[in-house]
Design a protein around this motif. Structure first.
Motif, PDB file in Angstrom:
ATOM      1  N   SER A 328       0.839  -1.206   0.000  1.00 23.49           N
ATOM      2  CA  SER A 328       0.000   0.000   0.000  1.00 23.49           C
ATOM      3  C   SER A 328       0.873   1.253   0.000  1.00 23.49           C
ATOM      4  O   SER A 328       0.554   2.233  -0.681  1.00 23.49           O
ATOM      5  N   LEU A 332       0.649   4.335  -2.524  1.00 23.47           N
ATOM      6  CA  LEU A 332       0.303   5.660  -2.012  1.00 23.47           C
ATOM      7  C   LEU A 332       1.445   6.665  -2.149  1.00 23.47           C
ATOM      8  O   LEU A 332       1.218   7.839  -2.393  1.00 23.47           O
ATOM      9  N   SER A 337       1.455   1.673  -9.776  1.00 23.79           N
ATOM     10  CA  SER A 337       0.051   1.271  -9.861  1.00 23.79           C
ATOM     11  C   SER A 337      -0.111   0.051  -8.958  1.00 23.79           C
ATOM     12  O   SER A 337       0.877  -0.593  -8.586  1.00 23.79           O
ATOM     13  N   LEU A 338      -1.356  -0.265  -8.637  1.00 22.99           N
ATOM     14  CA  LEU A 338      -1.567  -1.431  -7.770  1.00 22.99           C
ATOM     15  C   LEU A 338      -0.985  -2.687  -8.414  1.00 22.99           C
ATOM     16  O   LEU A 338      -0.332  -3.495  -7.758  1.00 22.99           O
ATOM     17  N   ARG A 377     -12.164  -5.887  -4.224  1.00 21.43           N
ATOM     18  CA  ARG A 377     -11.159  -5.584  -5.241  1.00 21.43           C
ATOM     19  C   ARG A 377      -9.816  -5.383  -4.553  1.00 21.43           C
ATOM     20  O   ARG A 377      -9.739  -4.871  -3.425  1.00 21.43           O
ATOM     21  N   ILE A 379      -7.555  -3.261  -5.035  1.00 19.53           N
ATOM     22  CA  ILE A 379      -7.159  -1.875  -4.781  1.00 19.53           C
ATOM     23  C   ILE A 379      -7.475  -1.465  -3.332  1.00 19.53           C
ATOM     24  O   ILE A 379      -6.900  -0.512  -2.801  1.00 19.53           O
ATOM     25  N   HIS A 380      -8.338  -2.242  -2.673  1.00 19.03           N
ATOM     26  CA  HIS A 380      -8.636  -1.952  -1.266  1.00 19.03           C
ATOM     27  C   HIS A 380      -7.376  -2.002  -0.392  1.00 19.03           C
ATOM     28  O   HIS A 380      -7.336  -1.386   0.667  1.00 19.03           O
ATOM     29  N   ALA A 382      -4.677  -0.460  -0.880  1.00 16.37           N
ATOM     30  CA  ALA A 382      -4.189   0.917  -0.751  1.00 16.37           C
ATOM     31  C   ALA A 382      -5.306   1.895  -0.381  1.00 16.37           C
ATOM     32  O   ALA A 382      -5.075   2.903   0.281  1.00 16.37           O
ATOM     33  N   TYR A 383      -6.520   1.549  -0.796  1.00 18.84           N
ATOM     34  CA  TYR A 383      -7.688   2.401  -0.547  1.00 18.84           C
ATOM     35  C   TYR A 383      -8.047   2.404   0.943  1.00 18.84           C
ATOM     36  O   TYR A 383      -8.493   3.408   1.481  1.00 18.84           O
ATOM     37  N   ARG A 384      -7.807   1.251   1.599  1.00 20.01           N
ATOM     38  CA  ARG A 384      -8.118   1.144   3.034  1.00 20.01           C
ATOM     39  C   ARG A 384      -6.852   0.753   3.793  1.00 20.01           C
ATOM     40  O   ARG A 384      -6.782  -0.300   4.440  1.00 20.01           O
ATOM     41  N   PRO A 385      -5.796   1.596   3.724  1.00 18.97           N
ATOM     42  CA  PRO A 385      -4.506   1.194   4.299  1.00 18.97           C
ATOM     43  C   PRO A 385      -4.625   0.917   5.795  1.00 18.97           C
ATOM     44  O   PRO A 385      -5.372   1.574   6.501  1.00 18.97           O
TER      45      PRO A 385
END
Ligand SMILES: N=CN[C@@H](CCC(=O)O)C(=O)O
Ligand SMILES: [Zn+2]
Length: 401
Positions: A328, A332, A337-338, A377, A379-380, A382-385
């Motif tokens: 993550s 960030l 990219s993820l 998904r 990407i969570h 990094a989206y929800r570190p």
């Protein structure tokens, strides 16, 4: 052989050569390997069924850089650093002192606990190093203990890091000769890799070359800790000796990046075939914990250098096994990219360990090392570190969590 169907996967991140991400997917495990991958509605029958309920599945993390054999606590050193003190290589000797006092059983328990922690965070393939022994007997003891854990299937690759620090009171020249000679001889039956800390305050380029050349001669693969605390010779040395990886890479010149780039000329990234070059292994958790600039991962990737992400779990500079955190952070803060970050922490790390035919992507025939996220998904990550994202882990087809 029992077959297990994992179905109803919301997002299956394969990290295969086409970089496929499958939706509404399923996967079959048989005999510890991946036997089938495809659409959930086309999945063949299996003996057992696991409903992922729309969760995400990706390859287990490949942590290609850890130092798990240690005892003692260095939280005061960390706290002082957060108050402005610099990280210096000399702190290693604090850990050496504590580790030498620990019994075999104590050390094995400590290492096993750290491995369990790593597995609970989705790591399924793990490299770890000696380097807190720094005498012939202690380095040999740590290498033997790690080899026992490797044979028990807890660890996948063991690295000899006798050239971590010149022990206080010893002469650099004689210690280097020991590390390149009798000490190497004593550990080589237990390890697959050799590493050196090539940095101001640790080993010079010539001393590092002496140890690494002897290790190469002994049939070991090479890795280098380099360019961590300033511009230094680590990268150039790694390239000169054909090391599989140079790790840290915080301070790179244009010439360093060009040298790394040149090593990848014989590798076909699209097919993942050919001769791999020297991987630049980035260690974001370590960079944050030492207040060093984050490694220029974006620039390296753009130059065509393969990068790996690893935890560098150790008591001095990075006391975490969390690959989720490193991935993550790479998204960030390092502009990956993820998909790039996941590839770095799986397939590319596996390439750096010569294990990419076995692990690092979800493909039929490979080891069934799976990491299921409690998220629809990937990407969570990094989206929800920082959220407890790891839901289930399979290693060699066995569910460990
Ligand atoms: N840099 C060298 N070795 C370790 C840290 C060792 C320590 O400070 O205990 C690292 O990778 O960061
Ligand atoms: Zn390290």
């Amino acid at each position: 052989m029992t077959t297990t169907l994992i179905t109803n996967i919301g997002e299956l991140v394969t990290v295969d050569q086409a970089d496929r991400v499958l939706r509404d997917a399923a996967l079959i495990i048989e005999g510890g390997r991946i036997a089938w991958i495809g659409s959930a509605d086309q999945a063949p029958p299996a003996d057992e069924r696991f409903d992922a309920a729309g969760r995400t599945v990706l390859p287990g993390w490949v942590d290609s850089h850890t130092h798990l054999v240690f005892d003692g606590d260095r939280s005061e050193e960390f706290e002082a650093r957060m108050a402005g003190a610099d990280y210096v290589a000399g702190g290693i000797s604090t850990t050496v002192e504590a580790t030498r006092k620990a019994s075999d059983a104590q050390l094995k328990t400590l290492v096993s606990r750290r491995i369990a922690e790593a597995v609970a965070g989705g790591t399924t393939y793990l490299e770890t190093k000696t380097g807190y022994g720094l005498s012939l007997d202690e380095e040999a003891r740590h290498a033997r203990l790690l080899d026992e854990l490797r044979q028990a299937g807890e660890v996948d690759a063991v690295t000899y890091l006798g050239a971590h620090l010149v022990p206080p009171g010893e002469k650099a020249e004689s210690y280097t000769a020991l590390a390149a000679g009798p000490m190497l001889e004593a550990v080589s039956q237990h390890v697959q890799w050799a590493d050196v800390f090539c940095e101001e305050g640790a080993f010079t380029a010539d001393q590092s070359r002496q140890v690494l050349s002897a290790a190469k001669e002994a049939g070991l693969g090479l890795r280098v800790h380099g360019n961590q605390l300033g511009q230094g010779p680590g990268v150039q040395l790694a390239v000169e000796l054909g090391a599989a990886s140079v790790d840290h890479v915080n301070y790179l010149s244009e010439a360093d990046i060009e040298a790394l780039q040149s090593t990848w000329a014989g590798w076909d990234a699209g097919q993942a075939e050919g001769t791999p070059g020297t991987t630049a292994t980035c260690l974001p958790a370590c960079d944050l914990s030492t207040r060093q600039p984050l490694a220029p991962a974006r620039q390296l990737l753009d130059a065509g250098v393969a990068i790996a992400l690893a935890s560098n779990c150790n008591p001095g500079t990075s006391y975490t096994t969390s690959m989720n955190f490193n991935v993550s952070t790479a998204v960030l803060q390092m502009r990956l990219s993820l998909k790039e970050a996941i590839r770095a922490a799986t397939f590319s790390a596996a390439v750096s360990l010569g294990a990419h035919h076995e692990v690092g992507s979800l493909e039929v025939g490979k080891r069934a090392d799976l990491h299921m996220l409690d998220a629809p998904r990937a990407i969570h990550l990094a989206y929800r570190p920082g959220m407890p994202m790891t839901y289930a882990v399979w290693r060699k087809g066995q569910r460990l969590r």
